[in-house]
Design an enzyme around this catalytic site. Sequence first.
Site, PDB file in Angstrom:
ATOM      1  N   ARG A  70      57.059 -22.052  38.096  1.00 28.44           N
ATOM      2  CA  ARG A  70      58.102 -22.573  37.195  1.00 28.44           C
ATOM      3  C   ARG A  70      58.063 -21.721  35.919  1.00 28.44           C
ATOM      4  O   ARG A  70      57.040 -21.734  35.208  1.00 28.44           O
ATOM      5  CB  ARG A  70      57.796 -24.040  36.861  1.00 28.44           C
TER       6      ARG A  70
ATOM      7  N   CYS B  23      62.187 -30.582  39.709  1.00 35.51           N
ATOM      8  CA  CYS B  23      63.187 -29.502  39.690  1.00 35.51           C
ATOM      9  C   CYS B  23      64.603 -30.082  39.663  1.00 35.51           C
ATOM     10  O   CYS B  23      65.501 -29.528  39.018  1.00 35.51           O
ATOM     11  CB  CYS B  23      63.022 -28.593  40.911  1.00 35.51           C
TER      12      CYS B  23
HETATM   13  C1  BEZ Z   1      58.755 -30.938  41.523  1.00 41.48           C
HETATM   14  O1  BEZ Z   1      58.878 -32.150  41.556  1.00 41.48           O
HETATM   15  O2  BEZ Z   1      59.620 -30.208  41.058  1.00 41.48           O
HETATM   16  C2  BEZ Z   1      57.505 -30.341  42.065  1.00 41.48           C
HETATM   17  C3  BEZ Z   1      56.344 -31.057  42.036  1.00 41.48           C
HETATM   18  C4  BEZ Z   1      55.185 -30.508  42.549  1.00 41.48           C
HETATM   19  C5  BEZ Z   1      55.189 -29.230  43.077  1.00 41.48           C
HETATM   20  C6  BEZ Z   1      56.361 -28.505  43.073  1.00 41.48           C
HETATM   21  C7  BEZ Z   1      57.530 -29.041  42.542  1.00 41.48           C
END
Ligand code: BEZ
Length: 231
Positions: A122, A46
């Site tokens: 997402r 993110c």
């Molecule tokens: C992330 O790195 O954005 C992420 C990875 C796994 C679960 C949720 C977010």
Amino acid sequence: MGFPLIGDKFPEIEAPTTFGKIKLPDDFKGKWFVLFSHPADFTPVCTTEFYAFALRYDDFKKLNTEIIGLSIDSNFSHLKWVEWIKENLKMEIPFPVIGDPRGLVAEKLGLLHPQSPTHTVRAVYIVDPNSTIRAILFYPAELGRNIDEILRMIKGFQVAEKYGAAIPANWPNNEIVGEHVIVPPASTVKEAEERLKTYECFDWWLCHKEVPKEEATEARKFLERVAKPTK
Ligand code: BEZ
């Protein structure tokens, strides 16, 4: 409760953001907007997405498009995270981020997954100046978005609208029709015959036409440049 679909009006939402209260879609009437949700603050993928969106913010503006972030974290958490990004990655986040700790906004948009109640899905909503949802994209938690594709989609929607056409794969570099756009399919025999006389066609249902050279060149240059952004 049903979730919004492509072609629906964007649901009415009032929520706190890092820039103050926001009212959607009214605050952005007359503009395109991209509402993107991320699983959680202070997560690596993110963080790379926030950086990439911020880096291309001016390119979104050139397409009359605003960006809004969203997650089920609190506004306080967002403030700490954008502060961390500014201090450590030297990138200011120039768009508002909705704080939605009770998940009320996320629920309205179908962004809560029962198997992952502590994360927002997402996703990306692309909404046009009439508040109509034009695209909804869902991604897995482990895969960051290609922000250039989101820009290409908005550019594509705008060109499609201007020329009453559809946009082929990988436009403006399509493997079959190059920088041409697709003529909408005929719905009568007469129209089908007309299509063959008026446009370049592989068949009456696969016709394509030129857009002004400068339009395609401008789109190509824009998309090539946004793929190599500079800070
Ligand atoms: C992330 O790195 O954005 C992420 C990875 C796994 C679960 C949720 C977010």
